[in-house]
Design an enzyme around this catalytic site. Structure first.
Site, PDB file in Angstrom:
ATOM      1  N   THR A  62       0.849  -1.177   0.000  1.00  0.00           N
ATOM      2  CA  THR A  62       0.000   0.000   0.000  1.00  0.00           C
ATOM      3  C   THR A  62       0.894   1.239   0.000  1.00  0.00           C
ATOM      4  O   THR A  62       2.118   1.137  -0.176  1.00  0.00           O
ATOM      5  CB  THR A  62      -0.979  -0.039   1.197  1.00  0.00           C
ATOM      6  OG1 THR A  62      -1.900   1.040   1.080  1.00  0.00           O
ATOM      7  CG2 THR A  62      -0.251   0.025   2.527  1.00  0.00           C
ATOM      8  N   LYS A  66       3.524   1.114  -3.778  1.00  0.00           N
ATOM      9  CA  LYS A  66       3.037   0.483  -5.006  1.00  0.00           C
ATOM     10  C   LYS A  66       3.879   0.860  -6.225  1.00  0.00           C
ATOM     11  O   LYS A  66       4.186   0.001  -7.063  1.00  0.00           O
ATOM     12  CB  LYS A  66       1.576   0.866  -5.257  1.00  0.00           C
ATOM     13  CG  LYS A  66       0.595   0.320  -4.240  1.00  0.00           C
ATOM     14  CD  LYS A  66      -0.828   0.706  -4.621  1.00  0.00           C
ATOM     15  CE  LYS A  66      -1.838   0.183  -3.630  1.00  0.00           C
ATOM     16  NZ  LYS A  66      -3.231   0.489  -4.053  1.00  0.00           N
ATOM     17  N   ASP A 102      -6.207  -4.052  -7.989  1.00  0.00           N
ATOM     18  CA  ASP A 102      -7.161  -2.976  -7.709  1.00  0.00           C
ATOM     19  C   ASP A 102      -8.233  -2.876  -8.788  1.00  0.00           C
ATOM     20  O   ASP A 102      -9.418  -2.717  -8.489  1.00  0.00           O
ATOM     21  CB  ASP A 102      -6.432  -1.634  -7.583  1.00  0.00           C
ATOM     22  CG  ASP A 102      -5.681  -1.494  -6.266  1.00  0.00           C
ATOM     23  OD1 ASP A 102      -6.082  -2.131  -5.281  1.00  0.00           O
ATOM     24  OD2 ASP A 102      -4.694  -0.740  -6.230  1.00  0.00           O
ATOM     25  N   ARG A 154      -2.974  15.668 -16.954  1.00  0.00           N
ATOM     26  CA  ARG A 154      -2.688  14.393 -16.295  1.00  0.00           C
ATOM     27  C   ARG A 154      -3.673  13.321 -16.752  1.00  0.00           C
ATOM     28  O   ARG A 154      -3.298  12.175 -16.978  1.00  0.00           O
ATOM     29  CB  ARG A 154      -2.754  14.560 -14.775  1.00  0.00           C
ATOM     30  CG  ARG A 154      -2.278  13.318 -14.027  1.00  0.00           C
ATOM     31  CD  ARG A 154      -2.318  13.513 -12.524  1.00  0.00           C
ATOM     32  NE  ARG A 154      -1.748  12.362 -11.836  1.00  0.00           N
ATOM     33  CZ  ARG A 154      -1.814  12.172 -10.524  1.00  0.00           C
ATOM     34  NH1 ARG A 154      -2.427  13.065  -9.750  1.00  0.00           N
ATOM     35  NH2 ARG A 154      -1.267  11.105  -9.967  1.00  0.00           N
TER      36      ARG A 154
END
Length: 276
Positions: A62, A66, A102, A154
């Site tokens: 976490t 990552k 995820d 982004r």
């Protein structure tokens, strides 16, 4: 001797992963235990090599580890985690291999509620780590992903990354959000907006939503964010965030053990920990 699994992070005390994984381990009668380990970004390499040497069954990663995992020369990421740019699951059966569950977690949580998203228009709020995983996963199953991010550039970079592997993805700024939602089938909040303690915040308000829309918020504390409360009032169908947590954990468990754990047991453990 108990097999050891765990989550590495810094901070890591808040993690619900030990609660849900240990509930699954107990339900399956396994001789194993899942622990939380505080590991710094700088110490990740040593921690993974040590876990491998000591025979750990597997670990989750976490914040802030990552992305750091991909910088380690000895870790072998699969194609998906390399594309996403993050690893959240490490397996030690055949070397030190990295995965990202995820996106799978988000997909299963959503499709549990509304069925296949192939061909659906999905408005995705955010372009950070969770949004990257979701964008890659949703595009891989044929959804049209419309990324909306405060910094449009982004979002555009993420869209280009996903498009490079064949995904149907576009990026927009917030000015386009209302128009996109008018024709959307699904809205996913992949930002931290609305998370405790700032529970009164939301990017999208009820007047922007419509009946028939599925609204999924990956935030799970609180379970019903302001976004989801407004979505309910607008007649939209809602999906709460704890199931993404549960399903990403279940997929990691499957990678480590070859066994799909009892998802209902994991969900109940998470809800109990949240006081729900």
């Amino acid at each position: 001797m108990e097999e050891v699994f765990g989550v590495f992070g810094d901070p890591v005390e808040h993690s619900l992963s030990p609660v849900m994984h240990n509930a699954a381990i107990s339900a399956l009668g396994m001789k194993a235990r899942y622990h939380a380990f505080r590991v710094s970004r700088e110490g990740l390499g040593d921690a993974l090599l040590g876990a491998c040497a000591m025979g750990f069954g597997g670990v989750n990663l976490t914040i802030p580890l990552k992305e750091r995992a991909l910088e380690l020369g000895f870790l072998e990421p699969d194609a998906l985690s390399r594309g996403i740019g993050a690893v959240n699951t490490v397996d030690f059966k055949d070397g030190i291999r990295g995965f990202n569950t995820d996106g799978v977690g988000a997909l299963r949580a959503l499709e549990d509620a509304c069925g296949s998203i192939r061909g659906k228009r999905v408005v995705l709020l955010g372009a950070g780590g969770a949004a990257r995983a979701i964008a890659f996963q949703f595009a891989s199953v044929g959804a049209r992903v419309l990324i909306v991010n405060r910094t449009e550039e982004r979002g555009r970079r993420l869209a280009e990354s996903v498009s490079s592997v064949g995904g149907d993805v576009e990026a927009f700024g917030f000015a386009s959000l209302g128009e996109l939602l008018d024709s959307a089938h699904v809205l996913v909040n992949a930002t931290s907006v609305g998370m405790y303690p700032l529970v009164n915040r939301t990017i999208v308000t009820g007047d922007m939503l419509h009946p028939g829309l599925v609204v999924f918020d990956i935030v799970y504390n609180p379970l019903k964010t302001r976004l989801l409360l407004e979505a309910e009032a607008a007649g939209a169908r809602i999906v709460t965030g704890e199931m993404m947590l549960v399903y990403q954990g279940a997929e990691a468990f499957r990678i480590w053990t070859g066994v799909m754990p009892p998802v209902d047991v994991m969900k109940r453990a998470v809800l109990d920990a949240l006081g729900v």
